[in-house]
Write a protein that holds these residues in place. Structure first.
Motif, short mmCIF file in Angstrom:
data_model
loop_
_atom_site.label_atom_id
_atom_site.label_comp_id
_atom_site.label_asym_id
_atom_site.label_seq_id
_atom_site.Cartn_x
_atom_site.Cartn_y
_atom_site.Cartn_z
N LEU A 1 0.83 -1.20 0.00
CA LEU A 1 0.00 0.00 0.00
C LEU A 1 0.87 1.25 0.00
O LEU A 1 1.92 1.30 0.62
N ALA A 2 0.39 2.26 -0.72
CA ALA A 2 1.08 3.55 -0.75
C ALA A 2 0.07 4.62 -1.16
O ALA A 2 -1.10 4.33 -1.42
N ARG A 3 0.52 5.86 -1.19
CA ARG A 3 -0.28 6.98 -1.69
C ARG A 3 0.54 7.72 -2.73
O ARG A 3 1.76 7.70 -2.70
N ALA A 4 -0.15 8.36 -3.65
CA ALA A 4 0.54 9.12 -4.70
C ALA A 4 -0.25 10.39 -4.98
O ALA A 4 -1.45 10.48 -4.68
N THR A 5 0.43 11.35 -5.57
CA THR A 5 -0.23 12.61 -5.94
C THR A 5 0.11 12.97 -7.39
O THR A 5 0.70 14.02 -7.66
N PRO A 6 -0.22 12.10 -8.34
CA PRO A 6 0.03 12.45 -9.74
C PRO A 6 -0.81 13.66 -10.13
O PRO A 6 -2.01 13.70 -9.86
N ASP A 7 -0.19 14.64 -10.76
CA ASP A 7 -0.88 15.86 -11.17
C ASP A 7 -1.53 16.56 -9.97
O ASP A 7 -2.55 17.25 -10.10
N GLY A 8 -0.95 16.35 -8.78
CA GLY A 8 -1.44 17.03 -7.59
C GLY A 8 -2.70 16.44 -6.99
O GLY A 8 -3.25 16.98 -6.02
N ARG A 9 -3.18 15.30 -7.50
CA ARG A 9 -4.40 14.68 -6.99
C ARG A 9 -4.04 13.52 -6.09
O ARG A 9 -3.35 12.59 -6.49
N ASP A 10 -4.50 13.55 -4.86
CA ASP A 10 -4.20 12.50 -3.90
C ASP A 10 -5.02 11.25 -4.23
O ASP A 10 -6.24 11.32 -4.38
N MET A 11 -4.33 10.11 -4.36
CA MET A 11 -5.04 8.88 -4.67
C MET A 11 -4.27 7.68 -4.11
O MET A 11 -3.05 7.76 -3.89
N PRO A 12 -4.97 6.58 -3.84
CA PRO A 12 -4.28 5.38 -3.33
C PRO A 12 -3.42 4.75 -4.42
O PRO A 12 -3.71 4.86 -5.62
N MET A 13 -2.37 4.07 -3.99
CA MET A 13 -1.46 3.42 -4.93
C MET A 13 -1.10 2.04 -4.42
O MET A 13 -0.96 1.82 -3.22
N LEU A 14 -0.98 1.09 -5.34
CA LEU A 14 -0.48 -0.24 -5.04
C LEU A 14 0.81 -0.46 -5.81
O LEU A 14 0.86 -0.24 -7.03
N THR A 15 1.85 -0.87 -5.12
CA THR A 15 3.10 -1.21 -5.77
C THR A 15 3.21 -2.73 -5.84
O THR A 15 3.12 -3.42 -4.81
N LEU A 16 3.38 -3.25 -7.05
CA LEU A 16 3.50 -4.70 -7.24
C LEU A 16 4.95 -5.14 -7.10
O LEU A 16 5.86 -4.46 -7.57
N LEU B 1 -3.99 3.81 -8.38
CA LEU B 1 -2.82 3.79 -9.25
C LEU B 1 -2.03 2.52 -8.94
O LEU B 1 -1.64 2.28 -7.80
N VAL B 2 -1.82 1.69 -9.97
CA VAL B 2 -1.06 0.45 -9.80
C VAL B 2 0.25 0.59 -10.55
O VAL B 2 0.26 0.95 -11.75
N VAL B 3 1.37 0.35 -9.88
CA VAL B 3 2.68 0.47 -10.50
C VAL B 3 3.50 -0.79 -10.18
O VAL B 3 3.29 -1.44 -9.16
N GLY B 4 4.44 -1.08 -11.03
CA GLY B 4 5.32 -2.22 -10.77
C GLY B 4 5.99 -2.71 -12.05
O GLY B 4 5.73 -2.17 -13.13
N PRO B 5 6.84 -3.70 -11.95
CA PRO B 5 7.20 -4.39 -10.71
C PRO B 5 8.39 -3.73 -10.04
O PRO B 5 9.26 -3.17 -10.71
N VAL B 6 8.42 -3.81 -8.73
CA VAL B 6 9.55 -3.31 -7.94
C VAL B 6 9.97 -4.45 -7.02
O VAL B 6 9.17 -4.93 -6.21
N LYS B 7 11.21 -4.90 -7.14
CA LYS B 7 11.64 -6.07 -6.40
C LYS B 7 11.60 -5.86 -4.90
O LYS B 7 11.21 -6.75 -4.15
N THR B 8 12.02 -4.69 -4.46
CA THR B 8 12.03 -4.40 -3.02
C THR B 8 11.32 -3.07 -2.80
O THR B 8 11.97 -2.04 -2.60
N PRO B 9 9.99 -3.06 -2.85
CA PRO B 9 9.25 -1.80 -2.78
C PRO B 9 9.43 -1.06 -1.46
O PRO B 9 9.21 0.16 -1.40
N GLU B 10 9.85 -1.77 -0.41
CA GLU B 10 10.04 -1.11 0.87
C GLU B 10 11.36 -0.36 0.95
O GLU B 10 11.58 0.45 1.86
N SER B 11 12.26 -0.61 -0.01
CA SER B 11 13.57 0.06 0.01
C SER B 11 13.45 1.49 -0.48
O SER B 11 12.83 1.74 -1.53
N PRO B 12 14.04 2.45 0.22
CA PRO B 12 14.00 3.85 -0.23
C PRO B 12 14.62 4.00 -1.63
O PRO B 12 15.70 3.49 -1.89
N GLY B 13 13.93 4.68 -2.50
CA GLY B 13 14.46 4.94 -3.83
C GLY B 13 14.25 3.82 -4.83
O GLY B 13 14.58 3.99 -6.01
N ALA B 14 13.69 2.67 -4.40
CA ALA B 14 13.54 1.54 -5.32
C ALA B 14 12.54 1.86 -6.43
O ALA B 14 12.74 1.52 -7.59
#
Length: 349
Positions: free
Chosen positions: A217-232, A316-329
């Motif tokens: 789970l995460a949050r994002a603000t694409p184009d300044g709009r707050d919305m939920p995000m899932l990182t795969l 917003l669904v984004v991925g894949p990220v191998k270690t999504p908890e790592s800063p900057g991944a």
């Protein structure tokens, strides 16, 4: 004129024989994909009619698929679809006599594969399977061949034991040997060995045969709009950017702007316990035909995240990220061009 005509005919013949484009054949720049694969399985299917199967054409096509050579694959696929119906039937039966069609296969393949499996299990005549194959249009034969090549490109026909072992591995269980002389010998010495036929597995869930992902789970603000995000993130060995590119039409995203929405993909959520159930692709009838992620257990979402989900009704669904908890991944994946993204509706149930 005669000389020129003869040269053209030889180039056309070479193009058909090697799978190279006509221009390459004419220029003498054809190539071959080595090593040539073993496609002997296509000649060992007893319930197919005795017709000519062009094993040379089949081998060249499989070799091109494994090499990822699209020009050769397109040329050879056209030959198989247009003129090599027996070859296509043999290539397909070598796969779907053993395996069910995956959830990402075409509707043509999903309809024909069970008939092929039934014919294989009966080991006799297969009138229903042959009749269904015989009425396929050129487009449908092309769809079947594309699905078949996905399997051949990964190594060819899989036995029932291999399919069962893959399912068992997903659930942390040890693999089981196939039925062979070694199994019989071990049993004679009192060693307990179980084969797929000994296991009551019921219907195999297509989710277990596809690559799977986890979500964070995460949050994002694409184009300044707050919305939920899932990182795969990948949960199985073959999960990753190539798998997502094959199974989705999501866009490459560099964390700038808002990705396009795709209503065919849905995030399913349950209101009663404020939980997420899965990320699925649905067909025109609203039935799930592919799943990237499925919740293994019910977990109620944090109240603030659920409130945002309920308000936005899109995620917003984004991925894949191998270690999504790592800063900057996430940023690193975007900078490397290895991040796909899509906006999908929330399906509250």
């Amino acid at each position: 004129m005669v000389k020129s005509h003869g040269k053209k005919q030889r180039a056309k013949s070479k193009s058909r024989r090697t799978g190279a484009a006509y221009a390459s054949a004419a220029a003498g720049t054809t190539h071959q994909h080595d090593p040539m694969p073993d496609v002997s399985a296509v000649e060992e299917i007893s319930y197919l009619p005795v017709e000519f199967v062009d094993t040379g054409l089949a081998a060249r096509l499989v070799a091109a698929a494994r090499a990822g050579c699209q020009p050769c694959q397109r040329t050879l696929s056209k030959q198989v679809v247009d003129d090599g119906r027996s070859t296509l039937l043999a290539l397909a039966a070598a796969i779907y006599g053993h395996l069910p069609a995956s959830s990402v296969a075409s509707a043509t393949t999903r309809g024909w594969a069970p008939l092929c499996r039934a014919a294989h299990e009966d080991m006799g005549e297969a009138p229903e399977m042959l009749e269904a194959f015989g009425v396929l249009s050129l487009q449908e034969r092309a769809e079947l061949l594309e699905d078949v090549l996905d399997h051949w490109a990964m190594g060819g026909p899989a036995s029932q034991a291999e399919v069962v072992n893959r399912v068992l591995a997903r659930h942390g269980a040890s693999p089981v040997p196939g039925q062979n002389a070694l199994v019989d010998a071990l049993r004679q010495f009192g060693v307990g060995v179980y084969t797929p036929d000994d296991l009551d597995l019921g219907d195999i869930d297509p989710y277990d045969l596809a690559e799977n992902y986890g979500v964070m789970l995460a949050r994002a603000t694409p184009d300044g709009r707050d919305m939920p995000m899932l990182t795969l993130y990948p949960e199985t060995e073959g999960a990753g950017i190539e798998d997502l590119e094959r199974r989705t039409d999501w866009e490459h995203w560099g964390l700038h702007g808002t990705p396009a929405a795709n209503p065919a993909w849905r995030l399913r959520a349950r209101i009663a316990d404020r939980s997420l159930q899965g990320l699925v692709h649905v067909d025109p009838d609203g039935e799930a035909d592919d799943e990237l992620w499925r919740a293994a257990e019910t977990v109620s979402l944090p109240e603030h995240w659920w409130a945002l989900l309920d308000r936005a009704r899109h995620v917003l669904v984004v991925g894949p990220v191998k270690t999504p908890e790592s800063p900057g991944a996430l940023q690193a994946a975007g900078d490397a061009g290895e991040l796909l993204a899509v906006v999908v509706p929330v399906e509250l149930r």
